[in-house]
Structure formats: C-alpha cells, structure tokens
Design a protein around this motif. Structure first.
Motif, PDB file in Angstrom:
ATOM      1  N   ASN A  68       0.764  -1.185   0.028  1.00  0.00           N
ATOM      2  CA  ASN A  68      -0.115   0.042  -0.053  1.00  0.00           C
ATOM      3  C   ASN A  68       0.808   1.250  -0.159  1.00  0.00           C
ATOM      4  O   ASN A  68       0.295   2.330   0.255  1.00  0.00           O
ATOM      5  CB  ASN A  68      -1.106  -0.250   1.270  1.00  0.00           C
ATOM      6  N   ARG A  69       2.292   1.200  -0.254  1.00  0.00           N
ATOM      7  CA  ARG A  69       2.614   2.560  -0.387  1.00  0.00           C
ATOM      8  C   ARG A  69       3.191   2.963  -1.830  1.00  0.00           C
ATOM      9  O   ARG A  69       3.232   2.452  -2.867  1.00  0.00           O
ATOM     10  CB  ARG A  69       4.378   2.082   0.259  1.00  0.00           C
ATOM     11  N   ALA A  70       3.059   4.120  -2.028  1.00  0.00           N
ATOM     12  CA  ALA A  70       3.210   4.865  -3.390  1.00  0.00           C
ATOM     13  C   ALA A  70       4.528   4.977  -3.844  1.00  0.00           C
ATOM     14  O   ALA A  70       4.945   5.150  -5.073  1.00  0.00           O
ATOM     15  CB  ALA A  70       2.255   6.033  -3.425  1.00  0.00           C
ATOM     16  N   SER A  71       5.378   5.052  -2.799  1.00  0.00           N
ATOM     17  CA  SER A  71       6.756   5.302  -3.218  1.00  0.00           C
ATOM     18  C   SER A  71       7.661   4.937  -2.039  1.00  0.00           C
ATOM     19  O   SER A  71       6.968   4.696  -0.945  1.00  0.00           O
ATOM     20  CB  SER A  71       6.786   6.914  -3.510  1.00  0.00           C
ATOM     21  N   MET A  72       8.908   5.013  -2.317  1.00  0.00           N
ATOM     22  CA  MET A  72       9.963   4.727  -1.098  1.00  0.00           C
ATOM     23  C   MET A  72      11.258   5.320  -1.390  1.00  0.00           C
ATOM     24  O   MET A  72      11.635   5.311  -2.784  1.00  0.00           O
ATOM     25  CB  MET A  72      10.128   3.067  -0.963  1.00  0.00           C
ATOM     26  N   ARG A  76      16.012   3.888   1.072  1.00  0.00           N
ATOM     27  CA  ARG A  76      15.148   2.969   2.208  1.00  0.00           C
ATOM     28  C   ARG A  76      14.976   1.653   1.676  1.00  0.00           C
ATOM     29  O   ARG A  76      15.118   1.387   0.550  1.00  0.00           O
ATOM     30  CB  ARG A  76      13.742   3.649   2.401  1.00  0.00           C
ATOM     31  N   GLY A  77      14.311   0.826   2.807  1.00  0.00           N
ATOM     32  CA  GLY A  77      14.062  -0.473   2.529  1.00  0.00           C
ATOM     33  C   GLY A  77      13.463  -1.055   3.601  1.00  0.00           C
ATOM     34  O   GLY A  77      13.039  -0.236   4.665  1.00  0.00           O
ATOM     35  N   ILE A  97       4.834  -0.589  -5.767  1.00  0.00           N
ATOM     36  CA  ILE A  97       6.082  -0.126  -6.354  1.00  0.00           C
ATOM     37  C   ILE A  97       6.988  -1.286  -6.832  1.00  0.00           C
ATOM     38  O   ILE A  97       6.941  -2.321  -5.855  1.00  0.00           O
ATOM     39  CB  ILE A  97       6.911   0.634  -5.450  1.00  0.00           C
ATOM     40  N   PRO A  98       7.807  -1.483  -8.002  1.00  0.00           N
ATOM     41  CA  PRO A  98       8.566  -2.632  -7.980  1.00  0.00           C
ATOM     42  C   PRO A  98       9.736  -2.788  -7.262  1.00  0.00           C
ATOM     43  O   PRO A  98      10.147  -1.571  -6.488  1.00  0.00           O
ATOM     44  CB  PRO A  98       9.283  -2.176  -9.505  1.00  0.00           C
TER      45      PRO A  98
END
Length: 161
Positions: A68-72, A76-77, A97-98
């Motif tokens: 459910n995250r649009a970006s990172m 980060r990880g 996100i891939p």
C-alpha cells in the motif's frame, strides 16, 4: 433495507475504514521515515551501499511489508527477520512499487535476488536456498549498484564470519 443488510453494510464500511487507515499509516511511515535502522550491502568490488531499513520481525509486520505504499526513498528498504533459516518465498500482492527482493543467509551472504518484482502480482518469488532474512529495496537498484548473490549484508541481525 432489512436489518441484516444494514449490519452487513455497516460491517463492510468499518472494514473499509480500517483498511484505509492502515494503508494511510503505512504510506505515512514510508514518507515520513518511520523508525529505521542502518544496513549496508557490500558488493564484490568492496563498495558499501548504505540503506535505512524498517524492521519487520513479527508475523503481522511481515505480512504487511511494504504493501500500500506509493513510493519509497532511494536509500530506504525493509528487513524481514525470521526465527529460522529456511527457503523463503515472497509475492507482491497490494505492493504498488517494483522491488528487488534480496534473500539473505544467517551469515549475511546474499543467497539470491528476485529483481524488479512486478507490483500487484500474486506470483511466488522463491529464494534459491535457505534464508534467515529478506531485504527489500527499490526495484532496479540491485543491478544499478551491482548487488549480486554472494555479496554481504551488514546488519546486527546477521552473524559475520
């Protein structure tokens, strides 16, 4: 409308609200940089690539992962910690996100990498051997940074040899 259908609608609405709140909280953690720990991946050329990782060490945290995250952010990880070293398999359900999914042995050696895992896929992405931990980073970074099986992950969770 019958009483039963009102209850069903109310229950469905409550579930939707909770799911939405969880997704917003998860996305907010990713954007605001919730609690993280340093982790390094050392490649065969001796370069140390630094990341800040969230820790998933309970079953609910491992199940939610980076869903459910649009970006990172690029640095980060997430580090998934397991009690035992065993073959692992991850999927990308509800992950937008891939990701590069890096399977890591108990000594910190990278066992295998599932590169550019396809968002929203239920396809199982198994490790090529037993793993005690799994590191997820943005898709494509393992190729860009020359991260390969046999390279080392440095974090207190993995014992060094």
């Amino acid at each position: 409308m019958t009483v039963l259908s009102r209850r069903t609608l109310a229950a469905g609405f409550a579930v939707a609200l909770v799911a939405s709140a969880c997704a917003q909280k998860n996305d907010a953690a990713a954007q605001s940089g919730g609690a993280v720990e340093p982790l390094e991946i050392v490649t065969s050329d001796g370069k140390a690539h630094k990341f800040q990782v969230e820790i998933a060490d309970t079953e609910p945290e491992r199940q939610l992962g980076l869903m459910n995250r649009a970006s990172m952010a690029r640095d980060r990880g997430m580090l998934f910690k397991f009690e035992d070293e065993a073959p692992r398999s991850f999927w990308m359900r509800n992950t937008y996100i891939p990701l590069d999914i890096i399977y890591v042995a108990s000594d910190g050696r990278i066992v295998s990498i599932a590169k550019m895992a396809q968002p929203l896929s239920d396809v199982s992405l198994p490790s090529d051997g037993p793993a005690k931990g799994v590191v997820e980073i943005n898709g494509g970074l393992s190729d860009e940074l020359n991260i390969r099986p046999g390279d080392r992950v440095r974090h207190p969770f993995f014992r060094s040899r």
